[in-house]
Design a protein around this motif. Structure first.
Motif: not given
Length: 124
Positions: A42, A46-50, A107-108
């Motif tokens: 992250q 920004k959003e948390r990214e795989y 996905v989280t």
């Protein structure tokens, strides 16, 4: 219940390498082998990214396109650890990196347990 603790973050120059580790603890210890293990990141704002994940056995690994060929995920089920080897780092890799344990996927929501994260900063 699984507790995850990451280590190994730091500040490096572009092109350098860095290795992150995530140690899992829980009861019973064999619980670790039930879970897929993933790395997310992250960046500020920004959003948390795989980033990628490894299957419970370690036999299958996948990555997002932007890190393929540069990052390697591996796990050691005898030590309850998962590693993220990062080579040829770029400034855009700068983020807080989290490990996660769960069913697997990109996905989280597929992951039940999370580490607190470790900061990786890459300077140009």
């Amino acid at each position: 219940q699984v507790q995850l603790v990451e280590s190994g973050g730091g500040s490096v120059q572009a092109g350098d390498s860095l290795s992150l580790s995530c140690e899992a603890s829980g009861r019973p210890p064999s619980t670790f082998t039930l879970y897929a293990m993933a790395w997310f990141r992250q960046a500020p704002g920004k959003e948390r990214e795989y980033v990628g994940a490894v299957s419970p056995s370690g036999g299958k690994v996948n990555y997002i396109d932007s890190v393929k060929g540069r990052f390697t995920i591996s796990r050691d089920n005898t030590k309850n650890t998962v590693a993220l080897q990062m080579n040829s780092l770029k400034p855009e890799d700068t983020a807080v990196y989290h490990c996660a344990a769960g069913l697997g996927g990109v996905v989280t929501g597929a992951y039940d347990y999370w580490g607190q994260g470790t900061q990786v900063t890459v300077s140009s």
